[in-house]
Motif scaffolding. Structure first.
Motif, short mmCIF file in Angstrom:
data_model
loop_
_atom_site.label_atom_id
_atom_site.label_comp_id
_atom_site.label_asym_id
_atom_site.label_seq_id
_atom_site.Cartn_x
_atom_site.Cartn_y
_atom_site.Cartn_z
N GLU B 52 37.64 29.58 37.48
CA GLU B 52 38.15 31.01 39.21
C GLU B 52 39.55 31.08 39.23
OE1 GLU B 52 37.29 27.61 39.03
OE2 GLU B 52 39.12 26.15 40.11
N ALA B 53 39.81 31.07 37.88
CA ALA B 53 41.45 31.51 37.66
C ALA B 53 41.43 32.69 37.28
CB ALA B 53 42.33 30.05 36.76
N GLN B 54 41.89 33.61 37.83
CA GLN B 54 42.40 34.70 37.17
C GLN B 54 43.47 35.08 36.35
OE1 GLN B 54 43.56 38.53 40.13
NE2 GLN B 54 43.05 39.67 38.87
N SER B 66 42.35 43.91 43.90
CA SER B 66 42.02 43.15 44.01
C SER B 66 40.97 42.27 43.34
CB SER B 66 42.33 42.16 44.87
OG SER B 66 41.72 42.68 46.21
N ALA B 67 40.78 41.17 42.67
CA ALA B 67 39.78 40.43 42.11
C ALA B 67 39.86 39.47 42.79
CB ALA B 67 38.92 40.90 41.33
N GLU B 68 38.54 38.79 42.99
CA GLU B 68 38.01 37.36 43.22
C GLU B 68 37.92 36.83 42.20
OE1 GLU B 68 40.82 37.02 47.48
OE2 GLU B 68 37.99 37.12 47.31
N ARG B 69 36.81 34.90 42.12
CA ARG B 69 36.08 34.43 41.72
C ARG B 69 36.22 33.40 42.18
NH1 ARG B 69 34.03 32.72 35.56
NH2 ARG B 69 32.29 32.42 36.14
N PRO B 70 36.06 33.40 44.10
CA PRO B 70 36.60 31.96 44.32
C PRO B 70 35.72 30.31 43.64
CG PRO B 70 35.14 33.48 45.97
CD PRO B 70 35.64 34.09 44.20
N LYS B 71 34.92 30.96 43.03
CA LYS B 71 33.95 29.06 43.13
C LYS B 71 33.59 29.41 41.18
CE LYS B 71 32.14 28.46 47.68
NZ LYS B 71 31.15 28.28 48.66
N GLY B 72 34.31 30.08 40.76
CA GLY B 72 34.02 30.24 39.61
C GLY B 72 32.41 30.59 39.13
N LEU B 77 35.80 42.87 43.41
CA LEU B 77 36.65 43.60 43.11
C LEU B 77 36.85 44.46 43.81
CD1 LEU B 77 38.80 44.79 40.73
CD2 LEU B 77 36.68 46.60 40.06
N GLU B 78 37.98 44.74 44.51
CA GLU B 78 38.07 46.13 45.71
C GLU B 78 39.45 46.34 45.64
OE1 GLU B 78 40.29 43.14 49.14
OE2 GLU B 78 39.62 45.01 50.57
N ILE B 79 38.71 47.25 46.38
CA ILE B 79 39.65 48.43 46.16
C ILE B 79 40.25 49.39 47.10
CG2 ILE B 79 40.83 51.42 45.12
CD1 ILE B 79 38.31 50.52 43.20
N GLN B 80 41.37 49.26 47.62
CA GLN B 80 42.41 49.65 49.28
C GLN B 80 42.77 51.30 49.00
OE1 GLN B 80 44.73 46.63 49.78
NE2 GLN B 80 43.13 44.88 50.65
#
Lengths: 111, 114
Positions: B52-54, B66-72, B77-80
Motif C-alpha cells: 500500500e506504500a507509494q 493522485s494515486a492510492e492503493r489503500p489495501k495493497g 489514479l485520480e486526475i483533478q
C-alpha cells in the motif's frame, strides 16, 4: 539521466528476411534491458530480458556494454512478427522497479 | 482472465472535470505501477507502489494527480481539473519480485479531454 533511443520509427521487411531493431541506452551503472512487444489490439507484453539470455519466438538480443546497445534480431522474419516493439531499461537493486521505454519501432513484415 | 485489469477502458471528459481510473493487479502481486503513454511515445513512468506504500512519484505527476492503493490490492489514479494535455493512455502494471519481477501490463485506460 537514463534514456533509451530507438532510432527507427518504422521498419518494413519481407517475410523470410533478417530483421534487426536497434536500441541504444544511456545509464550510469549496470541496467537491466528488456524488449516489450505490442501486437495489434493486444496489451504490452514482455518479449525478452537480457539476464535470461533466452531466445523467444526466434528473437535474440545481446547486451553490448561497450556500445551501450541492445539490438533485437531475428534471422527469418514472419508475418506474425508485425507489431510495435519497445526497448526498455531499469536500474538494478533499489531502483529496479521503474522502466524507461524508448519511443518504439513499428515492424511490418510483408508477405 | 487473471491478468491485470483496468476500468474504464475509455473515458471522455471535458476540461476541468475530475476523473478516476481503477487498476486491479494480478492477485498476490505486491508491486503496482502506473505509466502514461501519449501518441508516438513509449510508456512513461508515473508512480510505483509496494503493497500500500507509494514509494516514488515521477515529476510528470503534477499536484492534480493522485494515486492510492489503500489495501495493497487495487489502485486508483485520480486526475483533478483535467487539461487537454492529460489526454493519453494510462497503463497499469503489476509484478512480484519473487517471480522475476516481470511487469505485466493491463489494457490501459484511454483518456480524451475535450
Amino acid at each position: 539521466a537514463q534514456r533509451v533511443t530507438q532510432p527507427e520509427k518504422l521498419l518494413s521487411v519481407f517475410k523470410g528476411a533478417p530483421v534487426e531493431l536497434k536500441c541504444n541506452y544511456s545509464y550510469s551503472g549496470s541496467p537491466e534491458l528488456f524488449w516489450y512487444v505490442q501486437y495489434s489490439r493486444q496489451r504490452l507484453q514482455l518479449l525478452l530480458r537480457h539476464i535470461s539470455r533466452e531466445s523467444i519466438k526466434g528473437f535474440t538480443a545481446d547486451l553490448n556494454k561497450g556500445e551501450t546497445s541492445f539490438h533485437l534480431k531475428k534471422p527469418f522474419a514472419q508475418e506474425e512478427d508485425s507489431a510495435m516493439y519497445y526497448c526498455a531499461l531499469s536500474g538494478v537493486g533499489g531502483s529496479n522497479y521503474k522502466l524507461t521505454f524508448g519511443k518504439g519501432t513499428l515492424l511490418t513484415v510483408n508477405p | 482472465d487473471t491478468g491485470v485489469s483496468q476500468n474504464p477502458r475509455h473515458k471522455i471528459t471535458k476540461r476541468g472535470q475530475n476523473v478516476t481510473f481503477r487498476c486491479d493487479p494480478i492477485s498476490e502481486h505486491n508491486r503496482l505501477y502506473w505509466y502514461r503513454q501519449t501518441l508516438g511515445q513509449g510508456p512513461e513512468f508515473l508512480t510505483y507502489f509496494q503493497n500500500e506504500a507509494q514509494l516514488e512519484k515521477s515529476r510528470l505527476l503534477s499536484d492534480r494527480f493522485s494515486a492510492e492503493r489503500p489495501k495493497g490490492s487495487f489502485s486508483t489514479l485520480e486526475i483533478q481539473r483535467t487539461e487537454q494535455g492529460d489526454s493519453a493512455m494510462y497503463l497499469c502494471a503489476s509484478s512480484l519480485p519473487s517471480q522475476g519481477d516481470e511487469q505485466f501490463f493491463g489494457p490501459g485506460t484511454r483518456l480524451t479531454v475535450l
